[in-house]
Design a protein around this motif. Structure first.
Motif, PDB file in Angstrom:
ATOM      1  N   GLN A 141       1.192  -1.202  -0.097  1.00 32.25           N
ATOM      2  CA  GLN A 141      -0.664   0.160   0.312  1.00 32.25           C
ATOM      3  C   GLN A 141       0.923   1.229  -0.150  1.00 32.25           C
ATOM      4  N   ASP A 142       1.734   1.360   0.884  1.00 32.50           N
ATOM      5  CA  ASP A 142       2.340   2.315   1.362  1.00 32.50           C
ATOM      6  C   ASP A 142       3.651   2.313  -0.997  1.00 32.50           C
ATOM      7  N   ALA A 143       4.097   1.564  -0.980  1.00 34.18           N
ATOM      8  CA  ALA A 143       4.709   1.426  -2.368  1.00 34.18           C
ATOM      9  C   ALA A 143       3.773   2.021  -3.506  1.00 34.18           C
ATOM     10  N   LEU A 144       3.083   1.462  -3.383  1.00 37.08           N
ATOM     11  CA  LEU A 144       1.721   1.795  -4.580  1.00 37.08           C
ATOM     12  C   LEU A 144       1.098   3.799  -4.142  1.00 37.08           C
ATOM     13  N   GLU A 145       0.990   4.572  -3.360  1.00 36.50           N
ATOM     14  CA  GLU A 145       1.012   5.643  -2.336  1.00 36.50           C
ATOM     15  C   GLU A 145       1.966   6.579  -2.433  1.00 36.50           C
ATOM     16  N   ASP A 146       2.953   5.873  -2.924  1.00 33.14           N
ATOM     17  CA  ASP A 146       4.776   6.667  -3.470  1.00 33.14           C
ATOM     18  C   ASP A 146       4.586   6.769  -4.777  1.00 33.14           C
ATOM     19  N   ALA A 147       4.184   5.956  -5.388  1.00 32.59           N
ATOM     20  CA  ALA A 147       4.345   5.902  -6.997  1.00 32.59           C
ATOM     21  C   ALA A 147       3.142   6.258  -8.116  1.00 32.59           C
TER      22      ALA A 147
ATOM     23  N   CYS B  98       3.827   7.571 -10.617  1.00 31.34           N
ATOM     24  CA  CYS B  98       3.513   6.540 -11.630  1.00 31.34           C
ATOM     25  C   CYS B  98       2.383   6.621 -11.668  1.00 31.34           C
ATOM     26  N   ASP B  99       1.649   5.361 -13.205  1.00 36.99           N
ATOM     27  CA  ASP B  99       0.760   4.979 -13.828  1.00 36.99           C
ATOM     28  C   ASP B  99       0.298   3.815 -13.057  1.00 36.99           C
ATOM     29  N   GLU B 100      -1.307   4.085 -12.519  1.00 32.40           N
ATOM     30  CA  GLU B 100      -1.572   2.996 -11.422  1.00 32.40           C
ATOM     31  C   GLU B 100      -1.743   1.477 -11.937  1.00 32.40           C
ATOM     32  N   ASP B 101      -2.090   1.016 -13.300  1.00 30.50           N
ATOM     33  CA  ASP B 101      -2.416  -0.257 -13.701  1.00 30.50           C
ATOM     34  C   ASP B 101      -1.184  -0.614 -13.745  1.00 30.50           C
ATOM     35  N   GLN B 102       0.296   0.491 -14.456  1.00 33.16           N
ATOM     36  CA  GLN B 102       1.498  -0.169 -15.054  1.00 33.16           C
ATOM     37  C   GLN B 102       2.097  -0.584 -13.490  1.00 33.16           C
ATOM     38  N   PHE B 103       1.295   0.467 -11.802  1.00 29.30           N
ATOM     39  CA  PHE B 103       2.389  -0.143 -10.709  1.00 29.30           C
ATOM     40  C   PHE B 103       2.002  -2.008 -10.675  1.00 29.30           C
ATOM     41  N   ARG B 104       0.234  -1.605 -10.548  1.00 27.54           N
ATOM     42  CA  ARG B 104      -0.437  -2.759 -10.578  1.00 27.54           C
ATOM     43  C   ARG B 104       0.537  -4.432 -10.922  1.00 27.54           C
ATOM     44  N   ALA B 105       0.685  -4.199 -12.537  1.00 23.82           N
ATOM     45  CA  ALA B 105       0.987  -5.508 -13.304  1.00 23.82           C
ATOM     46  C   ALA B 105       2.724  -5.801 -13.016  1.00 23.82           C
TER      47      ALA B 105
END
Length: 93
Positions: free
Chosen positions: A42-48, A53-60
């Motif tokens: 969750q922290d890494a997603l929020e930082d990205a 950063c594009d959310e879909d790319q981060f999740r992929a």
């Protein structure tokens, strides 16, 4: 307070045969690990997202990371079961 303290949902952890784990200590360790990973991710997603950063790319990328994990004990085999199988095959010789 950790973010996972607000979320009380943990999976029902299962053995390779699909039966639920019943050892309280094993379940506690799995839940602790799961909660820590969830907080870090969750922290890494929020930082990205804050860095653009594009959310879909981060999740992929995160899903790809999980797909790359290696089971050192063999597919669908728990470490205890793997050593039990080896021990029994040694005794047959």
């Amino acid at each position: 307070m950790k973010k996972t303290d607000d979320l009380q949902h943990f999976p029902t952890w299962q053995a390779p045969d699909g039966s639920p784990l019943s050892c309280v200590e094993k379940i506690k360790v799995l839940n602790d690990n799961f909660g820590e990973l969830r907080d870090i991710m969750q922290d890494a997603l929020e930082d990205a997202l804050l860095m653009g950063c594009d959310e879909d790319q981060f999740r992929a990328v995160m899903q790809g990371l999980v797909a790359e994990l290696h089971n050192p004990y063999g597919e669908g085999v728990a470490p205890d079961a793997a050593s039990d199988s080896k021990d029994s095959s040694d005794k047959q010789d």
